[in-house]
Each structure stands twice: as structure tokens, then as C-alpha cells.
Motif scaffolding. Structure first.
Motif, PDB file in Angstrom:
ATOM      1  N   SER A  58       0.825  -1.208   0.000  1.00  0.00           N
ATOM      2  CA  SER A  58       0.000   0.000   0.000  1.00  0.00           C
ATOM      3  C   SER A  58       0.861   1.261   0.000  1.00  0.00           C
ATOM      4  CB  SER A  58      -0.919  -0.008   1.222  1.00  0.00           C
ATOM      5  OG  SER A  58      -1.682   1.176   1.293  1.00  0.00           O
ATOM      6  N   LYS A  61       2.563   1.712  -3.406  1.00  0.00           N
ATOM      7  CA  LYS A  61       1.633   2.178  -4.436  1.00  0.00           C
ATOM      8  C   LYS A  61       1.396   3.679  -4.340  1.00  0.00           C
ATOM      9  CE  LYS A  61      -0.928  -2.092  -5.323  1.00  0.00           C
ATOM     10  NZ  LYS A  61      -2.228  -2.804  -5.242  1.00  0.00           N
ATOM     11  N   LYS A  62       1.448   4.227  -3.134  1.00  0.00           N
ATOM     12  CA  LYS A  62       1.272   5.662  -2.956  1.00  0.00           C
ATOM     13  C   LYS A  62       2.401   6.439  -3.625  1.00  0.00           C
ATOM     14  CE  LYS A  62      -1.173   5.207   1.464  1.00  0.00           C
ATOM     15  NZ  LYS A  62      -1.103   5.438   2.932  1.00  0.00           N
ATOM     16  N   GLY A  65       2.757   4.053  -7.694  1.00  0.00           N
ATOM     17  CA  GLY A  65       1.547   3.824  -8.472  1.00  0.00           C
ATOM     18  C   GLY A  65       1.510   2.490  -9.203  1.00  0.00           C
ATOM     19  N   PRO A  66       1.259   2.531 -10.524  1.00  0.00           N
ATOM     20  CA  PRO A  66       1.067   1.304 -11.308  1.00  0.00           C
ATOM     21  C   PRO A  66       2.318   0.446 -11.476  1.00  0.00           C
ATOM     22  CG  PRO A  66       1.105   3.224 -12.738  1.00  0.00           C
ATOM     23  CD  PRO A  66       1.056   3.739 -11.337  1.00  0.00           C
ATOM     24  N   ILE A  68       3.683  -0.972  -9.103  1.00  0.00           N
ATOM     25  CA  ILE A  68       3.475  -2.051  -8.139  1.00  0.00           C
ATOM     26  C   ILE A  68       2.344  -2.945  -8.640  1.00  0.00           C
ATOM     27  CG2 ILE A  68       2.958  -2.624  -5.745  1.00  0.00           C
ATOM     28  CD1 ILE A  68       5.627  -1.151  -6.228  1.00  0.00           C
ATOM     29  N   LYS A  70      -0.801  -5.095  -9.493  1.00  0.00           N
ATOM     30  CA  LYS A  70      -2.204  -4.906  -9.121  1.00  0.00           C
ATOM     31  C   LYS A  70      -2.716  -6.071  -8.281  1.00  0.00           C
ATOM     32  CE  LYS A  70      -3.291  -2.292 -13.339  1.00  0.00           C
ATOM     33  NZ  LYS A  70      -4.089  -2.288 -14.594  1.00  0.00           N
ATOM     34  N   HIS A  90       6.924  -6.191  -7.713  1.00  0.00           N
ATOM     35  CA  HIS A  90       7.302  -5.574  -8.987  1.00  0.00           C
ATOM     36  C   HIS A  90       8.223  -6.538  -9.719  1.00  0.00           C
ATOM     37  CE1 HIS A  90       8.518  -2.596 -11.995  1.00  0.00           C
ATOM     38  NE2 HIS A  90       9.751  -3.035 -11.813  1.00  0.00           N
TER      39      HIS A  90
END
Length: 228
Positions: A58, A61-62, A65-66, A68, A70, A90
């Protein structure tokens, strides 16, 4: 005999050229992740149990973003004699972030990798003895502790039951598959092997698609401007 040594010499020259070229590319290319920031976020995510990985994901991702993954899926993972679970945060050709969890206490070798890695213990503890150490000193890393594994360095690891470790690495990642892939296949764990490979390749595709879109938008904005 002369023909054999001549061919061997040519192979050595080709190998050295490929190795030097790869090292040059790895040294001069740009990277998506900052090792310093990764280490900081990983240290903040330390806690108890496997939930620490969700917290780290989490936080990553902050920032990234993408880049990391889904879908975060755990897979069975055998490597160097260690029995683990692995989760791809990743995946890329020259960068990776992978979390490992030991359901039971396990011991094994780190293997030799064409990459430099920085690893943080999120939960539990890890012990390490380097192959080139001149003493029997054992390094111990508790939750929040960080250790580095340099290119072509091999060590013996002991991971405590229910421990969680996350690693970020830079290098020629496909070479590292030689550490784990044969053991998983020979061990008959084809389902877990396929799940891990699929997770890694899917993450790589997501990252490449994101990079391609950013590149396209940059080119469109910079070079393809039109005035009405």
C-alpha cells in the motif's frame, strides 16, 4: 586439441564481451525505484506476520503507483534448499521487488545472482553467514533490520518460522531464475512455479505498458504539438 582451445578462447571472448556490455547498460540506465526510499518504507512496514507485506504494498503504491503489481498473489517457492512462499510486488528485466515468507523455519543458500539486492526483515528474524567470511560470526537481523546481497555473493541463510523478508534488486534478473527454477521443476512443484512465473511476467507487462504510455505522452506533448 588446438581447435578445441581455439573455440574455447572464442567463447570466452564472446562471454566477456556480453558480460561487459550488460554491466555497462546496467550501470548507465535509469531505474524506477530508489533503494533508499524502498528501505525507508520497508522499515516503516515492519510488524507481525504476513500482513506487513500488504502494508508495504500500500505504501509503495502511494509512491510508485502502477509500477506495483495490481494483483498480489502468494506462490510456493523453493530455492537454495529453502522452502518459502513468494509474492511479486514488482517484476522487470533489471529491477524486482519480491517478498518471501517462511511458514516454517528453513535454511538454505542465497545462490549467485547477476544483481545487487537490499533486503529488509518485515517480521521475525534472519541469520546469515557469508561464504567468504574468515570467521564463524553469524549475522542476525530482526524486524526492521536490513542487509545487502551483492553481485555474485553467496551466503548461507537461516530464516525463523513465520518470518517475512522483502528484497529490492537491480541487475540482469533472468539470470537469477537459475537459482530457483530447476529446484522447483525437479521438485515437481509445477503449479507453484507457473503461478510465480505468471505473476512476475504479468507485473513486467504492467510496468512496460505504463512506461510505454508515459513515453508516448511525453513524445506527443513535446514533439507532436499542433496549433489550431
Amino acid at each position: 586439441m588446438g581447435f578445441f582451445f581455439s573455440r574455447l578462447f572464442r567463447y570466452i571472448i564472446v562471454f566477456f564481451a556480453l558480460y561487459s556490455g550488460t554491466q555497462y547498460v546496467l550501470k548507465n540506465k535509469g531505474y524506477n525505484f530508489s533503494p533508499k526510499e524502498f528501505k525507508s518504507l520497508a522499515e516503516k512496514a515492519k510488524g507481525e506476520g504476513i500482513s506487513t507485506v500488504a502494508k508495504l504494498a500500500s505504501d509503495l503504491k502511494k509512491v510508485y503507483g502502477p509500477l506495483i503489481s495490481k494483483d498480489l498473489v502468494w506462490s510456493g517457492f523453493q530455492a537454495g534448499g529453502m522452502q518459502l512462499k513468494a509474492l511479486v510486488l514488482h517484476g522487470g528485466l533489471t529491477e524486482f521487488i519480491v517478498a518471501f515468507q517462511a511458514p516454517f523455519a528453513t535454511t538454505g543458500r542465497s545462490g549467485i545472482h547477476f544483481a545487487n539486492s537490499t533486503c529488509t526483515v518485515l517480521s521475525g528474524s534472519v541469520q546469515r553467514v557469508s561464504d567468504i567470511a574468515s570467521s564463524d560470526n553469524i549475522e542476525t537481523f530482526a524486524a526492521g533490520g536490513n542487509f545487502r546481497q551483492t553481485e555474485f555473493e553467496s551466503s548461507l541463510f537461516s530464516i525463523k518460522e513465520k518470518s517475512v523478508v522483502v528484497c529490492y534488486g537491480r541487475g540482469f534478473v533472468p539470470f537469477s531464475s537459475l537459482w530457483a527454477l530447476p529446484q522447483n521443476i525437479l521438485g515437481g512443484d509445477l503449479a507453484s512455479t507457473a503461478r510465480f512465473q505468471f505473476s512476475y511476467l504479468r507485473s513486467m507487462y504492467e510496468s512496460l505498458a505504463h512506461t510505454a504510455m508515459n513515453t508516448y505522452n511525453h513524445v506527443k506533448k513535446t514533439y507532436l504539438k499542433t496549433e489550431l
